[in-house]
Design a protein around this motif. Structure first.
Motif, PDB file in Angstrom:
ATOM      1  N   VAL A  70     118.915  85.369  78.480  1.00 48.02           N
ATOM      2  CA  VAL A  70     118.605  86.457  79.395  1.00 48.02           C
ATOM      3  C   VAL A  70     118.397  87.953  79.137  1.00 48.02           C
ATOM      4  CG1 VAL A  70     120.325  88.159  80.218  1.00 48.02           C
ATOM      5  CG2 VAL A  70     121.221  85.798  80.999  1.00 48.02           C
ATOM      6  N   PRO A  98     123.984  91.067  83.759  1.00 47.78           N
ATOM      7  CA  PRO A  98     122.192  90.547  84.691  1.00 47.78           C
ATOM      8  C   PRO A  98     122.473  89.254  85.131  1.00 47.78           C
ATOM      9  CG  PRO A  98     123.326  88.899  82.290  1.00 47.78           C
ATOM     10  CD  PRO A  98     124.145  89.821  82.543  1.00 47.78           C
ATOM     11  N   ARG A  99     121.475  89.625  86.161  1.00 48.35           N
ATOM     12  CA  ARG A  99     121.759  88.259  87.657  1.00 48.35           C
ATOM     13  C   ARG A  99     120.894  86.730  86.356  1.00 48.35           C
ATOM     14  NH1 ARG A  99     116.896  90.504  90.766  1.00 48.35           N
ATOM     15  NH2 ARG A  99     115.849  90.555  89.043  1.00 48.35           N
ATOM     16  N   GLN A 100     121.951  86.000  87.474  1.00 46.95           N
ATOM     17  CA  GLN A 100     121.410  84.812  86.993  1.00 46.95           C
ATOM     18  C   GLN A 100     121.862  83.915  88.077  1.00 46.95           C
ATOM     19  OE1 GLN A 100     124.864  84.001  84.846  1.00 46.95           O
ATOM     20  NE2 GLN A 100     123.756  84.794  82.664  1.00 46.95           N
ATOM     21  N   LEU A 101     120.831  82.514  87.899  1.00 42.52           N
ATOM     22  CA  LEU A 101     120.892  81.668  89.557  1.00 42.52           C
ATOM     23  C   LEU A 101     122.438  81.244  89.291  1.00 42.52           C
ATOM     24  CD1 LEU A 101     117.058  81.003  88.898  1.00 42.52           C
ATOM     25  CD2 LEU A 101     118.367  82.118  90.398  1.00 42.52           C
ATOM     26  N   ILE A 138     114.491  85.790  85.719  1.00 50.45           N
ATOM     27  CA  ILE A 138     116.164  84.232  85.547  1.00 50.45           C
ATOM     28  C   ILE A 138     115.508  83.634  85.978  1.00 50.45           C
ATOM     29  CG2 ILE A 138     117.852  83.891  87.356  1.00 50.45           C
ATOM     30  CD1 ILE A 138     117.457  86.127  89.199  1.00 50.45           C
ATOM     31  N   PRO A 139     116.646  83.188  84.113  1.00 54.97           N
ATOM     32  CA  PRO A 139     115.705  82.052  83.997  1.00 54.97           C
ATOM     33  C   PRO A 139     116.481  81.310  84.721  1.00 54.97           C
ATOM     34  CG  PRO A 139     117.692  83.234  82.380  1.00 54.97           C
ATOM     35  CD  PRO A 139     117.418  84.174  83.464  1.00 54.97           C
ATOM     36  N   ASN A 194     123.509  81.196  76.591  1.00 52.47           N
ATOM     37  CA  ASN A 194     122.972  82.343  77.980  1.00 52.47           C
ATOM     38  C   ASN A 194     122.714  83.764  77.846  1.00 52.47           C
ATOM     39  OD1 ASN A 194     122.679  82.509  80.456  1.00 52.47           O
ATOM     40  ND2 ASN A 194     125.044  82.619  80.927  1.00 52.47           N
TER      41      ASN A 194
END
Lengths: 95, 778
Positions: A39, B230-233, A27-28, A35
């Motif tokens: 990703v 996508p997973r993201q913080l 996870i970036p 973005n």
């Protein structure tokens, strides 16, 4: 603070197009790209790093991956892996 | 016991007393007979009824024919009882008498016991009695065989001597002789037939059952596509991780490696292929004989381009193979002066020509006057603006015919056969055209034409679309044009003014929504002109007018060419027009100023906009100037520099497509390359001894190459990398003067150069590979 400085210094190098910091799960955490691109890069490169590291360690269990460079026609992707994070820099090498 | 006449009886004592047969008194063994009168018995029976001893034999007594019944005392109980009754007379007699006689014999005693049964008779032989038929004769009769027919008797005799004589036997076939044998064959008796009248048949319906089986391939459902994000913080997590210690440690350990790698890349490119690079240089330096312009096609139109000279050539920016040509009359010296008042003998048009159909123009744009220069709008290739001889500016919209232009290739083949006939036939009728058969190209009337009083007084010699970002407004302040649609024009004319025109956005936005139907537009029927754009006819006014005046002498310039700086996007080719020949306009001689407009790159603050541009003038001067607007007036104040280089009118002023500040100017017998900012003079100036230059064009792909056309019909190809003192190559295209050159990149392999000449012929040439492939470091 220091982190910012280091990042800025890296970004200031000639030809650097983008910089990214990815955590251990892919996870970036920090990026200079938009973005969706980030990703995409994160997902792909994270998997590649894991694979490369496992390759190196399979060949020699004492060994470990320190740096990964992918050179393509248009630019070069440099990945510095660590225990928890991944630093990715995309540079356009001048010719 | 077998003695039917003997009836055993039991005499009770009472009975014995009654009948005087008391045992051992009256009757003894020796005297065992007693005769009792029947009447007494009967009387006893009556008196004593059931208990009488004679009751069982009552019937016998009653039926006894005799008077006296014999009762015998049975001392031995021979018959079971102590007395017995003898029922028959005969037996009585026998008993009475024989016992007296046979008492002496044992055999007789035995026979006394069996007295009633058998009597010893003397043997008598059976006496034949008469046959008593019992009915068996019938059976016998039936069963017996009797001859029904009397038997026939034959007697056969033969002579005695014939007996025993020798005889011979032979075979004789019985079938040979007729009637030797008789047979009775079976035959079907016709008289006798059994006709089946009714037959009972049993029928059972059985359904036909057949076993069949099928099996379908049942595939279990699988995911065809999945969508995920996508997973993201989250932001907090991100900040938290950024500030964590681990990140710091990570960076300290990692950054050194990264910097080493980056520096390595900066120092040297390790993967550079020297061998390959060497090859490219080699190929570009050699191969001189291959440099040429191959003639691809040449266009001429008998009808519209005859005896006319082509003033301007423009490639269609988007559609391949379409080129537009504007023609005007050839003018001689004397006529130049009276230009504005010249009447037009023939309808002037802008022709659209297609590669696929060299004879027929695809489209014609109607012009009120001869056209000097025209341009496609870079943002919308369906809008064309042109400047006329009389100073007016005309605008067309060909969006309706866009499809036709794009389909020009497919239509061409069907049209060619009848092309020639129809062209000849339509000569007397200038404006006739057919809708569907396409023999005559559709004529498009202009959408807008500028008002004459506001237009230029003289010929519009150059027309350009302004770059879209800074847009000049009525007040002169420039502001951003956000739409990206180029809506502004600048025109210049030898009357000394530069006009900025505004094409209103409403018009431009309406045009795409117009229906794509073919409209028959006839020139003498203006009713068909679309109503939407009528309001701009003849009332199109320029936005800004700039009068070019020299500050000191207060005379006007007459700019012929103008070149503005482009910001982005593709570069327009500046139109190269036929110069107004060598005649100078006597009344307008004065030194001119150069002006070059360059729109500022700063789009945010209009105040910072400075406009500088290059001007090429009629007298051969290049003016470079800045242009700043004053709010009150329309007139620009200029700061300028001027250079007089060319001997004649500048006919080409063009910026290099690669370097924004390099400008090529051609006029007269020499041409020069200028750099903006270098104010001392041109950076390169060349002159050619023979002939004059009449047209020029930078190469679109090679920065050091440009083409120059001459008045003897030659094209010079200059390659600045090779030689800077003479053209690297030249080629003759036509007999007459080259009036215009325009280049276009149709595809990565095909680069075209359109060259028009004074005779009204348009040559399209293909630029060969070496001329359009840029080498590495050019």
């Amino acid at each position: 603070a220091e982190v910012e400085e280091t990042l800025k210094r890296i970004q200031a190098h000639k030809g650097v197009m983008a910089t990214m910091v990815i955590n251990a799960e892919g996870i970036p955490v920090r990026t200079t790209l938009d973005n969706s691109t980030t990703v995409q890069y994160a997902g792909l490169l994270h998997q590649l790093t894991v694979k490369a590291r496992s390759t190196v360690r399979d060949l020699d269990p004492q060994n470990d991956l320190t740096f990964l460079r992918i050179r393509s026609k248009k630019h070069e992707i440099m990945i510095a892996p660590d225990k928890e994070y991944l630093l990715i820099v995309i540079q356009n090498p001048c010719e | 016991i077998g003695h039917p006449e003997i009836f055993p009886l039991v005499f009770t004592t009472k009975t014995q007393e009654i009948f005087n047969c008391r045992v051992l008194e009256d009757v003894t063994e020796e005297n065992c007979f007693k005769l009792i009168k029947k009447e007494d018995i009967i009387q006893d029976l009556k008196t004593r009824a059931a208990i009488s001893d004679f009751h069982p034999v009552k019937k016998v007594v009653l039926e006894y024919p005799g008077e006296e019944l014999l009762v015998v005392f049975d001392a031995n109980f021979q018959y079971g009882q102590n007395f017995y009754l003898v029922a028959s007379e005969e037996a009585k007699e026998n008993l009475l008498k024989p016992p007296e006689t046979t008492e002496d014999k044992d055999e007789e005693k035995e026979e006394e016991n069996g007295e009633a049964t058998m009597e010893v008779h003397p043997y008598k032989p059976p006496v034949p009695k008469p046959w008593v038929s019992l009915g068996s004769e019938k059976e016998v009769e039936e069963e017996s065989v009797k001859d029904t027919v009397a038997k026939i008797k034959y007697r056969i005799s033969r002579e005695r001597r014939k007996f025993g004589a020798p005889i011979t036997f032979t075979d004789r076939n019985a079938s040979h002789a007729k009637d030797s044998y008789i047979e009775c064959t079976s035959y079907q008796d016709k008289a006798f037939s059994i006709k089946m009248l009714e037959k009972n048949v049993g029928i059972q319906m059985v359904p036909k059952v057949r076993e069949a089986s099928t099996q379908t391939k049942w595939s279990y459902p699988k995911n065809a596509a999945t969508q995920y994000f996508p997973r993201q913080l989250t932001n907090e997590e991100r900040e938290e991780s950024l500030s964590s210690e681990k990140l710091k440690e990570f960076f300290t350990s990692v950054h050194l490696r990264m910097e080493i790698a980056l520096q390595q890349n900066e120092i040297m490119n390790a993967f550079f292929d020297d061998w390959k690079a060497l090859a490219e240089d080699e190929s570009s330096s050699g191969g001189k004989p291959d440099v040429y312009l191959k003639a691809y096609q040449s266009f001429t139109d008998l009808h519209y381009l005859k005896d006319r000279t082509i003033s301007c050539v423009c490639w269609h920016p988007t559609i391949y193979g379409i080129i537009a040509v504007s023609a005007r009359q050839q003018l001689f010296y004397e006529e130049q002066v009276n230009l504005p008042g010249k009447s037009v003998l023939q309808q002037s048009v802008i022709l659209f020509l297609s590669f696929s159909d060299p004879i027929h123009p695809q489209l014609m744009l109607e012009c009120p006057e001869d056209i000097y220069c025209f341009q496609f709008s870079p943002s919308d290739p369906n809008i064309i603006v042109a400047g006329c001889i009389n100073g007016q500016v005309v605008l067309w919209d060909i969006s309706q015919h866009e499809e036709n232009l794009q389909n020009a290739k497919t239509d061409a083949d069907g049209v060619k056969t009848s092309a020639i006939d129809t062209v000849n036939a339509s000569v007397p009728k200038v404006l006739q055209y057919n809708c569907m058969s396409g023999t005559e190209p559709p004529l498009v009337r202009f959408r807008a034409i500028s008002a004459t009083q506001y237009s230029h007084k003289k010929t519009v010699t150059d027309i350009h679309w302004l770059p879209d970002h800074p847009e000049a407004s009525q007040t002169g302040a420039t502001f951003e044009n956000k739409g990206g649609v180029r809506v502004q024009l600048v025109t210049c004319s030898p009357d000394g003014s530069i006009l900025f025109w505004d094409v209103p956005a409403t018009k431009l936005s309406e045009q795409p929504s117009s229906e794509k139907i073919r409209e028959e537009e006839m020139f003498d029927m203006p009713l068909n002109v679309p109503d939407t754009l009528n309001h701009l006819d003849l009332c199109w006014k320029p936005l800004i007018k700039i009068n070019l005046c020299e500050s000191d002498t207060n005379t006007e310039y007459s700019p012929v060419r103008i070149s503005l700086r482009e910001l982005h996007y593709h570069y327009k080719t500046s139109e190269k027009m036929q110069s107004l020949n060598t005649a100078e306009v006597p009344a307008k001689q004065s030194p001119y100023r150069e002006m070059s407009t360059s729109s500022s790159k700063n789009m945010k603050a209009p105040q910072n906009v400075s406009a500088s541009f290059f001007l090429g003038t009629e007298d051969g001067e290049i003016v470079y100037s800045d242009w700043k607007m004053e709010i009150e007036s329309d007139v620009a104040k200029t700061v300028s520099q001027k250079y007089t280089i060319h001997t004649e009118t500048v006919n080409t002023l063009q910026r290099s497509p690669f370097f924004k500040d390099i400008i090529l100017s051609i006029g007269g017998q020499n041409f020069a390359i200028w750099k903006e900012g270098v104010t001392t003079g041109p950076i390169l100036q060349l002159s050619c001894s023979a002939g004059t230059y009449t047209a020029g064009q930078w190469s679109l792909t090679r920065p050091g190459v440009f083409f120059i056309g001459r008045d003897d019909g030659n094209i010079d190809i200059w390659d600045l990398l090779k030689k800077t003192y003479e053209p690297s190559h030249f080629q003759n295209i036509s007999k007459s003067m080259i009036t215009f050159i325009s280049a276009c990149i149709a595809s990565p392999e095909q680069h075209f150069l359109a060259v028009s000449d004074d005779l009204g012929v348009l040559h399209v040439l293909e630029i060969c590979q070496t001329l359009h492939d840029a080498s590495r470091n050019e």
